[in-house]
Design an enzyme around this catalytic site. Structure first.
Site, PDB file in Angstrom:
ATOM      1  N   TYR A 472      56.584  18.355 -41.418  1.00  0.00           N
ATOM      2  CA  TYR A 472      56.407  16.928 -41.697  1.00  0.00           C
ATOM      3  C   TYR A 472      57.597  16.319 -42.444  1.00  0.00           C
ATOM      4  O   TYR A 472      57.429  15.461 -43.291  1.00  0.00           O
ATOM      5  CB  TYR A 472      55.092  16.691 -42.470  1.00  0.00           C
ATOM      6  CG  TYR A 472      54.008  17.647 -42.068  1.00  0.00           C
ATOM      7  CD1 TYR A 472      53.535  17.666 -40.747  1.00  0.00           C
ATOM      8  CD2 TYR A 472      53.495  18.580 -42.947  1.00  0.00           C
ATOM      9  CE1 TYR A 472      52.572  18.577 -40.347  1.00  0.00           C
ATOM     10  CE2 TYR A 472      52.527  19.502 -42.551  1.00  0.00           C
ATOM     11  CZ  TYR A 472      52.071  19.490 -41.252  1.00  0.00           C
ATOM     12  OH  TYR A 472      51.123  20.403 -40.852  1.00  0.00           O
ATOM     13  N   HIS A 473      58.804  16.737 -42.048  1.00  0.00           N
ATOM     14  CA  HIS A 473      60.017  16.226 -42.684  1.00  0.00           C
ATOM     15  C   HIS A 473      60.982  15.616 -41.674  1.00  0.00           C
ATOM     16  O   HIS A 473      62.180  15.903 -41.703  1.00  0.00           O
ATOM     17  CB  HIS A 473      60.737  17.350 -43.446  1.00  0.00           C
ATOM     18  CG  HIS A 473      59.926  18.011 -44.509  1.00  0.00           C
ATOM     19  ND1 HIS A 473      60.211  19.272 -45.000  1.00  0.00           N
ATOM     20  CD2 HIS A 473      58.850  17.577 -45.203  1.00  0.00           C
ATOM     21  CE1 HIS A 473      59.342  19.595 -45.931  1.00  0.00           C
ATOM     22  NE2 HIS A 473      58.500  18.581 -46.077  1.00  0.00           N
ATOM     23  N   PRO A 474      60.534  14.767 -40.737  1.00  0.00           N
ATOM     24  CA  PRO A 474      61.462  14.212 -39.750  1.00  0.00           C
ATOM     25  C   PRO A 474      62.449  13.236 -40.396  1.00  0.00           C
ATOM     26  O   PRO A 474      62.068  12.414 -41.228  1.00  0.00           O
ATOM     27  CB  PRO A 474      60.537  13.492 -38.767  1.00  0.00           C
ATOM     28  CG  PRO A 474      59.342  13.110 -39.590  1.00  0.00           C
ATOM     29  CD  PRO A 474      59.162  14.241 -40.562  1.00  0.00           C
TER      30      PRO A 474
END
Length: 537
Positions: A472-474
């Site tokens: 969840y780190h785009p």
């Protein structure tokens, strides 16, 4: 028609900070448009409540990526915050700024003012740390908690095993070096989540010059020639337009910001023509250069109690629930990831390239559409997870139609380079080295995932392709750079070729950082706001 000095699209990690900073003097009117609703929800405020919000469409966009060959054909699930505070209201709260070298690389890519020495004071001004670490700031609006004293005993054993496997103890991943293993620092205060909304937006909302509209779905940016003049949005079934006296600022994050730019006519000319969107400015970089961290867990059955025995039975839920309600302490008051660390898969590497996560907890068989943090496995279990720090695989995020309500097309291209596959193979082998350390081997009954039958390099690669997913780190879908042909915004975060339009969120990262991205997103919000204020005449 209403006019505000600044219109901010998105109230997430960066947008909340931008709103607070631009409104602080009282001289400028600020409108914040948020598609989601209020953050005043019990499971948003309770730290471990993110197990509930993970699949809650009332606070979560619940995106799904395209089927990815690099993930064994799986279509990965991408939660993103749709609520005041954005993803900072539904994340795991780990506070890590990123490595010094990450930001120095930003500067070396032609972005003056973005090196580590430039951004460190910005981080420190945001922070209010309650622990012994001297690296973090004190007195800022964002409270950061040292959770070492809240460790479950099994988490301490995992920590000890990592040290026996060769990692040194590191009490502060925001200090001189990231390398080593230790407790995480968390964005909590008084047993409640310290989201960007709580730290920045809620105080700003008390000011007369700040207006926040929830349930406001922005359709497009309104242009006068090549100047961003306002935005069109829908709210309560009614179409509205508001105008910006000074600037429109996009803070929708790496998914929604490129989506809105394309819907508004900024992007690849052929793609926009395909969907009948009038071209305002051609830039083929919009939505490109997507980078993300990929993670996997190795899970074990233990012969000692874990958090499973605390959180699964009804009497355990009752006990920790009462403890939380009365005292704001206990396992519900912190993250599932209590500690972790950073390591090098090869000693010849100059710095760590993998991040660890320790969970005194296991969920081997979650069902579709659930993340049973509050209902774990019925046996004692724990997991050791990891994610890559600087993957070289690059994907994209683009609109799939001209309808703003259609979710964008997310193409991660996970594990699409030999580099990423090779380092993940080395990394999962190191997980087993930790598990084999004396402190842990005596506590392990069996490896549940992937299981002892998974041994060869081919089997290990097939397993991490099948079981890995986003952490969840785009970032980087509107990356910053001096060259309009290779970037979307300039070093002052102004959209190339457009007046009065900026992007201030993690989509501007020139490249992905080492570690969780929430802290850096808030830093970008603060620095971006200062760039705006510096240019006011």
């Amino acid at each position: 028609m209403r006019v505000f000095d600044f219109i901010i699209v998105g109230s997430g990690s960066a947008g909340s900070v931008v709103a607070e900073r631009l409104s602080a003097s009282g001289r400028h009117t600020v409108l914040v448009l948020e598609a989601g609703g209020t953050d005043r929800r019990f499971f948003v405020q309770m730290p471990l409540g993110y197990g509930k919000t993970f699949y809650d469409k009332s606070v979560n966009w619940m995106y799904k990526a395209e089927a990815d060959p690099g993930l064994g054909g799986n279509a990965d699930y991408w939660p993103r915050g749709k609520v005041l505070g954005g993803s900072s209201s539904i994340n795991a709260m780990v506070y890590i700024r990123g490595a010094k070298e990450d930001f120095d690389e930003w500067r070396e890519r032609g972005n003056p003012g973005w090196g580590y020495d430039d951004v460190l004071p910005v981080f420190q001004a945001l922070e209010d740390h309650d622990g012994p670490a001297k690296s973090l700031g004190r007195g800022g609006p964002l409270h950061v908690t040292d959770c070492a004293h809240l460790f479950h005993p099994l988490a301490n054993q995992i920590l000890k095993g990592a040290q026996e496997a060769g990692l040194r103890y590191n009490p502060d991943f925001n200090g001189a070096t990231q390398e080593g293993t230790g407790p995480f620092q968390l964005t909590t205060k008084g047993g409640r989540r310290m989201s960007a909304a709580r730290a920045f937006l809620r105080p700003a909302m008390k000011r007369r010059n700040v207006t926040v509209l929830t349930g406001a779905m922005v359709q497009r940016i309104v242009f006068e020639g090549k100047r961003a003049a306002g935005v069109a949005f829908t709210r309560n079934g009614r179409a509205e337009t508001v105008m910006a006296g000074r600037e429109v600022i996009l803070c929708g994050g790496s998914v929604n910001t490129p989506q809105l730019l394309e819907l508004s006519g900024i992007g690849d000319a052929a793609r926009l023509a395909q969907f009948g969107i009038p071209l305002v400015h051609a830039n083929s970089q919009v939505g490109e250069n997507l980078q993300d961290h990929l993670g996997i867990n190795y899970t074990y059955r233990a012969n000692v109690a874990s958090l499973n025995q605390v959180l699964r039975p009804w009497w355990g839920k009752l006990r920790v629930g009462i403890e939380y309600l009365l005292l704001r302490t206990g396992p519900l008051s912190i993250s599932l990831n209590q500690g972790g660390g950073f390591f090098r898969t090869d000693p010849s590497r100059q710095r760590p390239n993998m991040q660890l996560y320790f969970q005194a907890f296991s969920t081997v068989r979650p069902g579709e559409g659930e993340r049973p943090i509050l209902t774990p496995d019925p046996w004692p279990g724990f997991s050791i997870g990891l994610s890559n720090c600087r993957p070289t695989s690059v994907g994209s995020i683009h609109i799939r139609s001209g309808n703003p309500l259609d979710a964008p097309k997310i193409v991660p291209n996970a594990f699409s380079t030999e580099h990423d596959v090779a380092e993940m193979l080395d990394a999962v082998k190191f997980l087993r080295k930790i598990a084999a350390a004396p402190a842990l081997s005596k506590l392990i009954v069996e490896e549940l995932l992937p299981g002892p039958q998974c041994r060869s390099d081919g089997d290990l690669i097939a397993d991490f392709r099948r079981r890995s997913g986003t952490v969840y780190h785009p970032v980087s879908t509107c990356r910053m750079g001096p060259d309009p042909a290779a970037s979307v915004v300039d070093p002052r975060l102004r959209v190339h070729g457009i007046e009065a339009l900026r992007v201030i969120d993690c989509s501007i990262f020139p490249n992905i950082i080492s570690g969780n991205t929430n802290a850096a997103a808030m830093m970008v919000g603060a620095k971006g706001a200062s760039l705006v204020l510096d240019e006011l005449t």
